[in-house]
Design a protein around this motif. Sequence first.
Motif, short mmCIF file in Angstrom:
data_model
loop_
_atom_site.label_atom_id
_atom_site.label_comp_id
_atom_site.label_asym_id
_atom_site.label_seq_id
_atom_site.Cartn_x
_atom_site.Cartn_y
_atom_site.Cartn_z
N ALA A 68 0.81 -1.22 0.00
CA ALA A 68 0.00 0.00 0.00
C ALA A 68 0.85 1.28 0.00
CB ALA A 68 -0.93 0.01 1.20
N GLU A 69 2.14 1.16 0.33
CA GLU A 69 3.01 2.33 0.36
C GLU A 69 3.72 2.61 -0.97
OE1 GLU A 69 4.94 2.66 4.61
OE2 GLU A 69 4.87 0.54 3.97
N MET A 70 3.51 1.74 -1.95
CA MET A 70 4.16 1.91 -3.25
C MET A 70 3.81 3.24 -3.91
SD MET A 70 6.26 -0.28 -4.38
CE MET A 70 6.92 -1.75 -3.65
N GLN A 71 2.56 3.66 -3.78
CA GLN A 71 2.16 4.92 -4.41
C GLN A 71 2.90 6.09 -3.78
OE1 GLN A 71 -1.93 5.51 -5.29
NE2 GLN A 71 -1.53 7.44 -6.28
N GLY A 72 2.99 6.11 -2.47
CA GLY A 72 3.68 7.21 -1.80
C GLY A 72 5.17 7.26 -2.10
N THR A 102 -2.00 -0.83 -10.23
CA THR A 102 -0.94 -0.95 -11.23
C THR A 102 0.20 -1.80 -10.69
OG1 THR A 102 -1.50 1.22 -12.12
CG2 THR A 102 0.67 0.36 -12.67
N PHE A 103 0.52 -1.60 -9.43
CA PHE A 103 1.57 -2.42 -8.81
C PHE A 103 1.21 -3.90 -8.87
CE2 PHE A 103 3.23 -4.55 -4.98
CZ PHE A 103 4.58 -4.51 -5.30
N ASP A 104 -0.03 -4.20 -8.51
CA ASP A 104 -0.47 -5.60 -8.52
C ASP A 104 -0.42 -6.21 -9.92
OD1 ASP A 104 -0.89 -5.55 -5.79
OD2 ASP A 104 -3.06 -5.29 -5.94
N SER A 105 -0.82 -5.45 -10.93
CA SER A 105 -0.89 -6.01 -12.28
C SER A 105 0.44 -5.99 -13.03
CB SER A 105 -1.95 -5.28 -13.11
OG SER A 105 -1.60 -3.93 -13.30
N ASP A 106 1.29 -4.99 -12.75
CA ASP A 106 2.49 -4.81 -13.57
C ASP A 106 3.82 -5.11 -12.88
OD1 ASP A 106 0.70 -3.99 -15.48
OD2 ASP A 106 1.19 -1.87 -15.33
N PHE A 107 3.82 -5.22 -11.57
CA PHE A 107 5.08 -5.41 -10.84
C PHE A 107 5.06 -6.64 -9.94
CE2 PHE A 107 4.78 -0.96 -11.91
CZ PHE A 107 6.06 -0.64 -12.33
N ARG A 108 4.10 -6.69 -9.07
CA ARG A 108 4.01 -7.76 -8.07
C ARG A 108 3.94 -9.13 -8.75
NH1 ARG A 108 -0.84 -8.30 -3.73
NH2 ARG A 108 0.28 -9.54 -2.19
N ARG A 164 7.06 -7.64 1.98
CA ARG A 164 7.62 -6.30 2.08
C ARG A 164 8.55 -6.07 0.91
NH1 ARG A 164 4.04 -6.29 5.07
NH2 ARG A 164 3.93 -5.62 7.21
N TYR A 165 8.82 -4.80 0.64
CA TYR A 165 9.61 -4.41 -0.52
C TYR A 165 10.70 -3.45 -0.06
CZ TYR A 165 5.42 -6.43 -2.35
OH TYR A 165 4.38 -7.29 -2.58
N TYR A 166 11.94 -3.81 -0.33
CA TYR A 166 13.10 -3.02 0.08
C TYR A 166 13.29 -1.90 -0.94
CZ TYR A 166 17.93 -2.24 1.64
OH TYR A 166 19.10 -1.70 2.11
#
Length: 85
Positions: free
Chosen positions: A35-39, A47-53, A68-70
């Motif tokens: 949830a902090e990816m946008q910030g 977009t994170f879920d469909s294109d990165f995760r 978690r993501y470093y």
Amino acid sequence: MDDLLNSLTRLFRQAYEQGVEDGRKERDHRFIKRAEMQGEFGIPVDTFDSDFRGKPGFPTYRFGTAERYYIPAVSQWILEHQERN
């Protein structure tokens, strides 16, 4: 003239090395939630879920059942996988 050149070379090398050291100190070493990816990166959760995760090689760390993501690893992955025109 050689003394001036040597002095300038030494000065530029010191400035470069200091810049590298300062850059290492300023790096953000946090692990963030999905949830902090946008910030952090301006990437909406959808977009994170469909294109990165879940993409092969995308840096994901598990702490128990939590993902978690470093931040530095994600930044590097994005740089390495950007599309160039």
